[in-house]
Design an enzyme around this catalytic site. Structure first.
Site, PDB file in Angstrom:
ATOM      1  CG  ASP A   1     -12.772  -6.888   5.078  1.00 48.96           C
ATOM      2  OD1 ASP A   1     -12.381  -6.066   5.930  1.00 48.96           O
ATOM      3  OD2 ASP A   1     -13.393  -6.549   4.049  1.00 48.96           O
TER       4      ASP A   1
ATOM      5  CE1 TYR B   1      -3.033  -2.982   0.061  1.00 48.88           C
ATOM      6  CE2 TYR B   1      -4.142  -1.966   1.901  1.00 48.88           C
ATOM      7  CZ  TYR B   1      -4.089  -2.947   0.939  1.00 48.88           C
ATOM      8  OH  TYR B   1      -5.078  -3.888   0.865  1.00 48.88           O
TER       9      TYR B   1
ATOM     10  CE  LYS C   1       3.194 -18.031   0.878  1.00 46.47           C
ATOM     11  NZ  LYS C   1       2.480 -19.291   1.170  1.00 46.47           N
TER      12      LYS C   1
ATOM     13  CG  ASP D   1      -7.291  -4.270   3.583  1.00 42.75           C
ATOM     14  OD1 ASP D   1      -8.359  -4.241   4.222  1.00 42.75           O
ATOM     15  OD2 ASP D   1      -7.141  -3.715   2.476  1.00 42.75           O
TER      16      ASP D   1
ATOM     17  CG  ASP E   1      -0.322 -19.976   2.782  1.00 44.29           C
ATOM     18  OD1 ASP E   1       0.320 -19.717   3.822  1.00 44.29           O
ATOM     19  OD2 ASP E   1       0.170 -20.610   1.833  1.00 44.29           O
TER      20      ASP E   1
END
Ligand code: NAI
Ligand code: MG
Length: 333
Positions: free
Chosen positions: A230, A122, A169, A226, A202
């Site tokens: 959600d 971002y 990751k 982010d 993941d």
């Protein structure tokens, strides 16, 4: 402390103004002295003035004790991402918990995602190398990684949480997430009273859906935070229940995780719970713990009794739900 806290209010677009009005109604009922001043930003503001985030709004946000934000539509990146950077609000704290009385997948969920707010994908560095080939640069710095890791561990300690999970990751993004992970490990050593766990993003996504009660505080980079926040919202009954705080050394901005919800905007249907919880987070930030507890408890009772908007199965409008929260606060005071 009796002088009023100056608060910049940026309602924005869509359901933003509706849920913010409900939040202010509840905050006013706490008796804590506030001086709210409303400023424009977002899609409508851009259409009217040519600027999604006018200079006056930005300066007011910087000069206030804290900022209350609603939501912005297509201009969200120009408004909220810019505000987070300008305010130096490097930590995005997103608590997610299930409410009694809300049908949801995992009633035992109670976790907090601490999302790095200033860099990662971002950072906004995208380039067209040749037509048809675009790159996006992922920025991870030692300074921001230490800063967010320290923030998350300190948050866990201050809020009597027992475990911090760092999500990364680093097996693929060896340099960028390798650096982030190294910083988290080092900070974990400074907080030996807290359990520390590492998880690949993941596999954490899968574990969050199978057994969210395994998680307590999660610290992660901007994009993963982010997405996972959600996902967490989905575990407890939707975005109407998830508040967030953007915190830095000198400024704070409180906003629901949800966006402008265009389909229900302007109809009084939006659930104000996330915004009202933002109000409680603001009160905590100001050290008004009793008032914050009173708001949180009243909201829980209100939801438990089914006094909710349609998304939670009730029949109240946004403002009617806020009025019920106020009534619950007055009943127990
Ligand atoms: P959204 O959060 O606005 O809506 C997602 C779904 O959740 C919709 O079905 C909506 O009706 C529902 N929902 C959201 N908040 C709710 C509430 N308080 N009560 C009841 N239902 C609620 O996300 P979406 O649809 O992806 O984005 C819509 C617009 O919002 C886009 O223009 C996007 O850019 C913007 N957005 C802005 C954000 C911000 O200002 N921080 C954050 C996320 C999206
Ligand atoms: Mg989001």
């Amino acid at each position: 402390m009796n002088s009023a806290y100056p608060i910049a209010v940026i309602p924005g677009d869509g359901i933003g103004p509706e849920v913010v009005a409900a939040e202010l109604k509840v905050l006013e009922a706490t008796g804590v002295p506030f001086e709210f001043t409303t400023y424009p930003a977002g899609d409508t503001c851009e259409a009217e003035t040519g600027r999604a985030l006018p200079e006056e709004t930005l300066q007011a946000a910087l000069a206030s004790k804290a900022v209350i934000f609603g939501a912005a539509g297509n201009t969200a990146a120009d408004v909220i991402l810019r505000l987070r950077v300008e305010l130096g609000a490097f930590a995005n704290v997103r608590p997610t918990r299930a409410f009694p009385g809300v049908a949801c997948l995992f009633p035992q969920t109670d976790l907090v995602i601490v999302r790095e707010n200033s860099e990662c994908l971002y950072a906004g560095i995208e380039n067209t190398i040749v037509p048809g080939v675009v790159t996006a640069t992922r920025v991870i710095t030692e300074r921001a990684s230490y800063r967010i890791a320290r923030y998350a561990f300190q948050y866990a300690r201050d809020n009597r949480r027992s475990k911090v999970t760092t999500v990364h990751k680093a097996n693929v993004l060896r340099k960028s997430d390798g650096l982030f992970l190294r910083c988290c490990r080092q900070v974990a050593d400074e907080f030996s009273d807290l359990a520390f766990e590492e998880g690949l993003v993941d596999s954490v996504a899968m574990r969050m859906v199978l057994s969210p009660e395994d998680f307590d505080v999660i610290v992660t980079t901007n994009l993963f935070g982010d997405i996972l926040s959600d996902l967490a919202a989905g575990l407890v009954g939707g975005l109407g229940l998830c508040p967030s705080a953007n915190l830095g050394d000198h400024h704070a901005l409180f906003e629901p995780v949800h966006g402008t919800a265009p389909r229900i905007a302007g109809k009084g249907l939006a659930n104000p719970a996330a915004a009202i919880m933002c109000g409680a987070m603001l009160l905590r930030y100001l050290g008004r713990i009793e008032a914050a507890d009173s708001v949180d408890k009243a909201l829980v009772r209100c939801i438990e009794k089914g006094r909710t908007t349609y998304d939670l199965g009730g029949g109240l409008s946004t403002m009617e739900m806020a009025e019920h929260v106020v009534r619950e606060m007055q009943r127990s005071s």
